[in-house]
Design a protein around this motif. Structure first.
Motif, PDB file in Angstrom:
ATOM      1  N   LYS A 125      -4.782   7.898  -0.048  1.00 40.63           N
ATOM      2  CA  LYS A 125      -3.462   6.903   0.003  1.00 40.63           C
ATOM      3  C   LYS A 125      -2.257   7.787   0.813  1.00 40.63           C
ATOM      4  O   LYS A 125      -2.071   8.901   0.608  1.00 40.63           O
ATOM      5  CB  LYS A 125      -3.001   6.694  -1.370  1.00 40.63           C
ATOM      6  N   ARG A 126      -1.741   6.959   1.672  1.00 34.92           N
ATOM      7  CA  ARG A 126      -0.516   7.291   2.288  1.00 34.92           C
ATOM      8  C   ARG A 126       0.437   6.033   2.221  1.00 34.92           C
ATOM      9  O   ARG A 126       0.029   5.089   2.573  1.00 34.92           O
ATOM     10  CB  ARG A 126      -0.780   7.760   3.653  1.00 34.92           C
ATOM     11  N   LYS A 127       1.731   6.535   2.387  1.00 34.94           N
ATOM     12  CA  LYS A 127       2.960   5.578   2.557  1.00 34.94           C
ATOM     13  C   LYS A 127       2.883   4.824   3.879  1.00 34.94           C
ATOM     14  O   LYS A 127       2.519   5.537   5.004  1.00 34.94           O
ATOM     15  CB  LYS A 127       4.226   6.192   2.439  1.00 34.94           C
ATOM     16  N   GLY A 128       2.720   3.485   4.025  1.00 33.50           N
ATOM     17  CA  GLY A 128       2.415   2.898   5.002  1.00 33.50           C
ATOM     18  C   GLY A 128       3.712   2.676   5.963  1.00 33.50           C
ATOM     19  O   GLY A 128       4.853   2.469   5.561  1.00 33.50           O
ATOM     20  N   ILE A 134       0.588   4.812   9.372  1.00 36.14           N
ATOM     21  CA  ILE A 134       0.910   5.585   8.125  1.00 36.14           C
ATOM     22  C   ILE A 134       2.236   6.694   8.189  1.00 36.14           C
ATOM     23  O   ILE A 134       2.241   7.136   9.585  1.00 36.14           O
ATOM     24  CB  ILE A 134      -0.178   6.249   7.391  1.00 36.14           C
ATOM     25  N   THR A 168      -4.197   3.724   9.128  1.00 34.23           N
ATOM     26  CA  THR A 168      -5.425   3.331   7.961  1.00 34.23           C
ATOM     27  C   THR A 168      -6.849   3.076   8.796  1.00 34.23           C
ATOM     28  O   THR A 168      -6.700   2.737  10.076  1.00 34.23           O
ATOM     29  CB  THR A 168      -4.847   2.108   7.121  1.00 34.23           C
ATOM     30  N   ALA A 191      -2.942   2.347   3.126  1.00 35.52           N
ATOM     31  CA  ALA A 191      -1.560   2.505   2.713  1.00 35.52           C
ATOM     32  C   ALA A 191      -1.137   1.907   1.462  1.00 35.52           C
ATOM     33  O   ALA A 191      -1.987   1.063   0.864  1.00 35.52           O
ATOM     34  CB  ALA A 191      -1.008   1.613   3.832  1.00 35.52           C
ATOM     35  N   ASN A 192      -0.175   2.471   0.881  1.00 32.69           N
ATOM     36  CA  ASN A 192       0.360   1.918  -0.462  1.00 32.69           C
ATOM     37  C   ASN A 192       1.142   0.408  -0.305  1.00 32.69           C
ATOM     38  O   ASN A 192       1.740   0.270   0.543  1.00 32.69           O
ATOM     39  CB  ASN A 192       1.419   2.918  -1.245  1.00 32.69           C
TER      40      ASN A 192
END
Length: 192
Positions: A125-128, A134, A168, A191-192
Protein backbone atom coordinates in the motif's frame (compact mmCIF):
# COMPACT_ATOMS: atom_id res chain seq x y z
CA UNK A 1 131.76 -48.87 -25.97
CA UNK A 2 130.00 -51.98 -26.98
CA UNK A 3 129.45 -52.84 -23.37
CA UNK A 4 127.89 -49.44 -22.69
CA UNK A 5 125.54 -49.83 -25.65
CA UNK A 6 124.59 -53.30 -24.49
CA UNK A 7 123.93 -52.01 -20.96
CA UNK A 8 121.71 -49.19 -22.28
CA UNK A 9 119.88 -51.61 -24.49
CA UNK A 10 119.31 -54.00 -21.60
CA UNK A 11 118.23 -51.12 -19.39
CA UNK A 12 115.73 -49.85 -22.00
CA UNK A 13 114.39 -53.37 -22.44
CA UNK A 14 113.80 -53.81 -18.71
CA UNK A 15 112.13 -50.38 -18.50
CA UNK A 16 109.82 -51.26 -21.38
CA UNK A 17 109.02 -54.60 -19.73
CA UNK A 18 108.27 -52.88 -16.39
CA UNK A 19 106.13 -50.26 -18.17
CA UNK A 20 104.06 -53.01 -19.81
CA UNK A 21 103.58 -54.71 -16.45
CA UNK A 22 102.57 -51.44 -14.77
CA UNK A 23 100.20 -50.58 -17.62
CA UNK A 24 98.55 -53.99 -17.21
CA UNK A 25 98.21 -53.42 -13.45
CA UNK A 26 96.79 -49.94 -14.06
CA UNK A 27 94.22 -51.26 -16.53
CA UNK A 28 93.22 -53.92 -13.98
CA UNK A 29 92.66 -51.24 -11.34
CA UNK A 30 90.62 -49.00 -13.62
CA UNK A 31 88.33 -51.81 -14.62
CA UNK A 32 87.68 -52.49 -10.94
CA UNK A 33 87.22 -48.84 -10.00
CA UNK A 34 84.87 -47.92 -12.80
CA UNK A 35 83.00 -44.69 -12.02
CA UNK A 36 79.55 -44.33 -13.47
CA UNK A 37 78.25 -40.81 -13.94
CA UNK A 38 74.60 -40.34 -12.96
CA UNK A 39 72.11 -37.77 -14.13
CA UNK A 40 71.33 -35.04 -11.68
CA UNK A 41 68.19 -36.13 -9.87
CA UNK A 42 65.28 -33.75 -10.14
CA UNK A 43 64.14 -33.07 -6.63
CA UNK A 44 60.43 -32.38 -6.68
CA UNK A 45 58.04 -32.32 -3.74
CA UNK A 46 54.29 -32.88 -3.76
CA UNK A 47 52.72 -30.15 -1.65
CA UNK A 48 49.37 -28.71 -0.62
CA UNK A 49 48.99 -24.95 -0.51
CA UNK A 50 47.69 -23.49 2.75
CA UNK A 51 46.80 -20.14 1.13
CA UNK A 52 46.38 -18.58 -2.30
CA UNK A 53 49.67 -17.71 -4.00
CA UNK A 54 49.59 -15.71 -7.22
CA UNK A 55 51.10 -17.49 -10.22
CA UNK A 56 51.27 -20.75 -8.26
CA UNK A 57 47.81 -21.85 -7.16
CA UNK A 58 44.87 -21.59 -4.83
CA UNK A 59 44.43 -22.79 -1.26
CA UNK A 60 44.05 -26.57 -0.96
CA UNK A 61 45.53 -27.26 -4.40
CA UNK A 62 47.93 -30.19 -4.88
CA UNK A 63 51.11 -29.18 -6.72
CA UNK A 64 54.55 -30.46 -7.65
CA UNK A 65 57.25 -27.90 -6.84
CA UNK A 66 61.02 -28.00 -6.71
CA UNK A 67 62.43 -29.05 -3.34
CA UNK A 68 64.48 -25.87 -2.95
CA UNK A 69 61.48 -23.62 -3.57
CA UNK A 70 59.50 -25.52 -0.97
CA UNK A 71 62.35 -25.64 1.55
CA UNK A 72 63.48 -22.03 1.17
CA UNK A 73 60.23 -20.15 0.50
CA UNK A 74 56.98 -22.02 1.04
CA UNK A 75 57.83 -23.91 4.23
CA UNK A 76 59.39 -21.03 6.25
CA UNK A 77 56.46 -18.73 5.41
CA UNK A 78 53.95 -21.47 6.25
CA UNK A 79 52.31 -21.29 2.83
CA UNK A 80 52.46 -25.02 2.05
CA UNK A 81 53.03 -28.44 3.50
CA UNK A 82 54.16 -31.79 2.10
CA UNK A 83 51.47 -34.26 1.08
CA UNK A 84 51.02 -37.27 3.34
CA UNK A 85 48.41 -40.04 3.15
CA UNK A 86 46.82 -38.77 6.38
CA UNK A 87 46.64 -35.25 5.01
CA UNK A 88 45.05 -36.49 1.79
CA UNK A 89 42.41 -38.36 3.78
CA UNK A 90 41.68 -35.24 5.86
CA UNK A 91 41.39 -33.13 2.70
CA UNK A 92 38.97 -35.61 1.16
CA UNK A 93 36.80 -35.57 4.29
CA UNK A 94 36.86 -31.76 4.35
CA UNK A 95 35.86 -31.59 0.68
CA UNK A 96 32.96 -33.97 1.33
CA UNK A 97 31.84 -31.86 4.31
CA UNK A 98 32.00 -28.65 2.26
CA UNK A 99 30.07 -30.29 -0.60
CA UNK A 100 27.39 -31.51 1.82
CA UNK A 101 27.11 -28.00 3.29
CA UNK A 102 26.73 -26.47 -0.19
CA UNK A 103 24.02 -29.01 -1.01
CA UNK A 104 22.19 -28.22 2.25
CA UNK A 105 22.29 -24.47 1.53
CA UNK A 106 20.97 -25.07 -1.99
CA UNK A 107 18.12 -27.24 -0.64
CA UNK A 108 17.17 -24.50 1.84
CA UNK A 109 17.17 -21.94 -0.98
CA UNK A 110 14.95 -24.19 -3.14
CA UNK A 111 12.54 -24.64 -0.24
CA UNK A 112 12.34 -20.88 0.39
CA UNK A 113 11.85 -20.27 -3.34
CA UNK A 114 8.90 -22.69 -3.39
CA UNK A 115 7.38 -20.95 -0.36
CA UNK A 116 7.79 -17.48 -1.89
CA UNK A 117 6.34 -18.52 -5.24
CA UNK A 118 3.30 -20.29 -3.74
CA UNK A 119 2.33 -17.36 -1.50
CA UNK A 120 0.87 -15.48 -4.42
CA UNK A 121 1.16 -11.73 -4.70
CA UNK A 122 2.49 -9.60 -1.87
CA UNK A 123 0.38 -6.48 -1.39
CA UNK A 124 2.01 -3.08 -1.03
CA UNK A 125 0.00 0.00 0.00
CA UNK A 126 1.19 3.47 -0.91
CA UNK A 127 -0.32 6.93 -0.75
CA UNK A 128 -1.86 7.63 -4.15
CA UNK A 129 -1.40 10.62 -6.41
CA UNK A 130 -2.95 11.50 -9.76
CA UNK A 131 -4.26 8.55 -11.78
CA UNK A 132 -2.04 5.50 -11.20
CA UNK A 133 0.81 7.50 -9.66
CA UNK A 134 1.98 6.82 -6.09
CA UNK A 135 4.05 8.99 -3.81
CA UNK A 136 7.60 7.67 -3.57
CA UNK A 137 8.54 4.28 -4.93
CA UNK A 138 8.56 0.68 -3.75
CA UNK A 139 12.08 -0.41 -2.81
CA UNK A 140 13.82 -3.71 -2.08
CA UNK A 141 13.69 -2.88 1.65
CA UNK A 142 9.88 -2.59 1.43
CA UNK A 143 9.67 -6.09 -0.08
CA UNK A 144 12.04 -7.50 2.56
CA UNK A 145 9.87 -5.99 5.33
CA UNK A 146 6.70 -7.48 3.82
CA UNK A 147 8.28 -10.95 3.51
CA UNK A 148 9.47 -10.76 7.11
CA UNK A 149 6.02 -9.69 8.34
CA UNK A 150 4.05 -12.31 6.39
CA UNK A 151 6.40 -15.32 6.34
CA UNK A 152 8.70 -14.65 9.33
CA UNK A 153 11.71 -15.24 7.04
CA UNK A 154 14.81 -13.07 6.94
CA UNK A 155 15.85 -12.05 3.43
CA UNK A 156 18.79 -9.80 2.56
CA UNK A 157 17.78 -6.79 0.48
CA UNK A 158 20.94 -7.17 -1.63
CA UNK A 159 19.51 -10.27 -3.31
CA UNK A 160 16.26 -8.52 -4.33
CA UNK A 161 15.99 -7.24 -7.88
CA UNK A 162 13.00 -4.92 -8.47
CA UNK A 163 11.91 -2.92 -11.46
CA UNK A 164 11.32 0.78 -10.81
CA UNK A 165 7.89 0.96 -9.23
CA UNK A 166 6.19 4.40 -9.24
CA UNK A 167 2.65 3.41 -10.25
CA UNK A 168 -0.03 1.05 -9.03
CA UNK A 169 -0.25 -2.35 -10.69
CA UNK A 170 1.34 -5.80 -10.70
CA UNK A 171 5.09 -6.30 -10.84
CA UNK A 172 7.52 -9.21 -10.66
CA UNK A 173 10.56 -9.14 -8.37
CA UNK A 174 13.40 -11.62 -8.46
CA UNK A 175 15.20 -12.89 -5.37
CA UNK A 176 18.57 -14.53 -6.04
CA UNK A 177 18.60 -16.93 -3.09
CA UNK A 178 21.51 -19.02 -4.36
CA UNK A 179 23.72 -18.92 -7.47
CA UNK A 180 21.51 -21.68 -8.94
CA UNK A 181 18.16 -20.67 -7.38
CA UNK A 182 16.14 -17.59 -8.26
CA UNK A 183 12.64 -17.03 -6.90
CA UNK A 184 10.12 -14.90 -8.78
CA UNK A 185 7.72 -13.02 -6.52
CA UNK A 186 4.66 -11.06 -7.61
CA UNK A 187 3.93 -7.66 -6.08
CA UNK A 188 0.60 -5.88 -6.22
CA UNK A 189 0.91 -2.15 -5.61
CA UNK A 190 -2.25 -0.20 -4.86
CA UNK A 191 -3.00 3.29 -3.58
CA UNK A 192 -4.84 4.15 -0.33
Amino acid sequence: MASTATTCLLHNYSLAKNANVETAKLSERTSILTIVAQKKAKKIRKIILKEDITQLGKKGELLDVKAGFFRNYLLPLGKAQIVTPTLLKEMKMEDERIEAEKQRVKEEALQLARILETVGAFKVKRKGGKGKQIFGSVTAQDLVDIIKAQLQREVDKKIVSLPEIRETGEYVAELKLHPDVTARVRLTVFAN
